[in-house]
Design an enzyme around this catalytic site. Sequence first.
Site, PDB file in Angstrom:
ATOM      1  N   GLY A  99       7.901  -1.324 -39.680  1.00  0.00           N
ATOM      2  CA  GLY A  99       7.802  -1.854 -38.329  1.00  0.00           C
ATOM      3  C   GLY A  99       6.702  -1.226 -37.493  1.00  0.00           C
ATOM      4  N   MET A 141      17.659   4.223 -42.469  1.00  0.00           N
ATOM      5  CA  MET A 141      17.765   4.856 -43.792  1.00  0.00           C
ATOM      6  C   MET A 141      18.868   4.232 -44.642  1.00  0.00           C
ATOM      7  SD  MET A 141      17.334   8.844 -42.586  1.00  0.00           S
ATOM      8  CE  MET A 141      18.782   8.754 -41.522  1.00  0.00           C
ATOM      9  N   GLY A 165       9.345   8.633 -35.268  1.00  0.00           N
ATOM     10  CA  GLY A 165      10.361   8.281 -34.279  1.00  0.00           C
ATOM     11  C   GLY A 165      10.546   9.359 -33.244  1.00  0.00           C
ATOM     12  N   ASP A 166      11.796   9.753 -33.020  1.00  0.00           N
ATOM     13  CA  ASP A 166      12.150  10.817 -32.074  1.00  0.00           C
ATOM     14  C   ASP A 166      12.685  12.010 -32.858  1.00  0.00           C
ATOM     15  OD1 ASP A 166      12.995  11.437 -29.017  1.00  0.00           O
ATOM     16  OD2 ASP A 166      14.523  12.180 -30.399  1.00  0.00           O
ATOM     17  N   ASP A 212       5.417  14.687 -41.165  1.00  0.00           N
ATOM     18  CA  ASP A 212       6.338  13.915 -42.002  1.00  0.00           C
ATOM     19  C   ASP A 212       5.620  12.705 -42.583  1.00  0.00           C
ATOM     20  OD1 ASP A 212       8.618  15.400 -41.871  1.00  0.00           O
ATOM     21  OD2 ASP A 212       9.558  14.255 -40.269  1.00  0.00           O
ATOM     22  N   VAL A 261       0.840  -1.200   0.000  1.00  0.00           N
ATOM     23  CA  VAL A 261       0.000   0.000   0.000  1.00  0.00           C
ATOM     24  C   VAL A 261       0.874   1.250   0.000  1.00  0.00           C
ATOM     25  CG1 VAL A 261      -1.708   1.335   1.289  1.00  0.00           C
ATOM     26  CG2 VAL A 261      -1.938  -1.148   1.122  1.00  0.00           C
ATOM     27  N   PRO A 293       8.863  -0.934  10.689  1.00  0.00           N
ATOM     28  CA  PRO A 293      10.102  -1.676  10.960  1.00  0.00           C
ATOM     29  C   PRO A 293      10.731  -2.256   9.702  1.00  0.00           C
ATOM     30  CG  PRO A 293       8.184  -2.931  11.677  1.00  0.00           C
ATOM     31  CD  PRO A 293       7.683  -1.584  11.297  1.00  0.00           C
ATOM     32  N   LYS A 328       5.154  18.082 -49.298  1.00  0.00           N
ATOM     33  CA  LYS A 328       4.523  18.823 -50.375  1.00  0.00           C
ATOM     34  C   LYS A 328       4.612  20.335 -50.194  1.00  0.00           C
ATOM     35  CE  LYS A 328       1.305  15.090 -51.472  1.00  0.00           C
ATOM     36  NZ  LYS A 328      -0.110  14.671 -51.602  1.00  0.00           N
ATOM     37  N   PRO A 362       7.298   5.034 -34.006  1.00  0.00           N
ATOM     38  CA  PRO A 362       7.699   4.286 -35.202  1.00  0.00           C
ATOM     39  C   PRO A 362       6.614   4.078 -36.241  1.00  0.00           C
ATOM     40  CG  PRO A 362       7.302   2.788 -33.387  1.00  0.00           C
ATOM     41  CD  PRO A 362       7.181   4.170 -32.816  1.00  0.00           C
TER      42      PRO A 362
END
Length: 413
Positions: free
Chosen positions: A366, A337, A254-255, A200, A26, A46, A222, A177
């Site tokens: 992926g 890439m 991604g990042d 993107d 808890v 204790p 574009k 991803p």
Amino acid sequence: MAEHPAYPVGLRLTGRRVVVLGGGQVAQRRLPALVAAGADVTLVSPSATPSVEAMADTGEIAWERRRYADGDLEGAWYAVVATSDPEANAAASAEAERRRVWCVRSDDADAATAWTPATGRAGGVTVAVLTTEAKDRDPRHTAAIRDAVVEGLRDNTLVAPQHRTKTPGVALVGGGPGDPDLITVRGRRLLAEADVVIADRLGPRDLLDELPPHVEVIDAAKIPYGRYMAQEAINNALIEHAKQGKAVVRLKGGDPYVFGRGMEEAQALAEAGIACTVVPGISSSISVPAAAGIPVTHRGVAHEFTVLSGHVAPDDERSLVDWAATARLTGTLVILMGVDKIGRIAETLIAHGKAPDTPVALVQEGTTSAQRRVDATLATVGEVVRAEDVRPPAVIVIGPVVAVGAPTQKPQK
């Protein structure tokens, strides 16, 4: 007391004394929120679980290693009574009543003066759910209601009008991803609040369908480039919309900072005096291999992993990779890439001493429904890519870890 519903209230505990009795499960669940609230927490017990002990070791809480004694609640604003001794719990509850300290009890909610609601957070909002009727008190049901509300706020299916003024600026959001469920909670919230989204091609496209009709969605591929380089044009578009007082999200795959040119955009915004928030994303360099059953590290197999860009070949003068040193590494190589260059990359690694039979896996699309994994070796990967028609986006994993995972693993939906 049982005839009346509880009165809900939010406690502001910053710098105020809170006493937790008992160091078991808890306490392990309750302590992080108390620490996050800024409370001055004293644990009296204790013994404690390893996680609770670690909080004491790092100074997040004070720990008095003993049993409860009368007087422990002196000066407290709030108490959590959660020992395994019913008599000690009753005595502590009685002391709390005498001292007018709000007290929750893990063993007897009806004897407590306060209840802990099922809480969750989304978009700067705290959701707290309490059962009003004692006969209906079911923690699982309460938690399920909380989860439903929080999930609705996070995925924008539960929408409430916002009357606060939006802060103009740009958020560089890593979308993960590809699977829309793998964007961060904060990223999804900022998307829901955006006026303009510049996306993107590799960002989680499914999320764009969830945006309200008034949101302007711009495909970064574009944007008219004219006399500008592609990245320069994107930077200008971000600045232009932000200067119009709009909340802009730059949705990236991604990042933002892992081969995503996020820092270039952040620098351009800083030079233009535009406020910029960076929201990290799950990088495909680790998540895509994981989705295909490949751990980038594994005990006794790989103690390191190196992420490389393969957008230029090893013999290209623009390459910044020390391929000779890379070939000597014994850990995992992850190449992004690099589908069209993998043949030359493999030849270079072999030429510098990498074993030709080193396992290689290519994971295309992926984490999406179109994911597929193709296996090869360094000696065969160039030929296999052509024969299997592997196309970008694909993450390439090189090393013994390729043989550790389950090749048939699919993304979980």
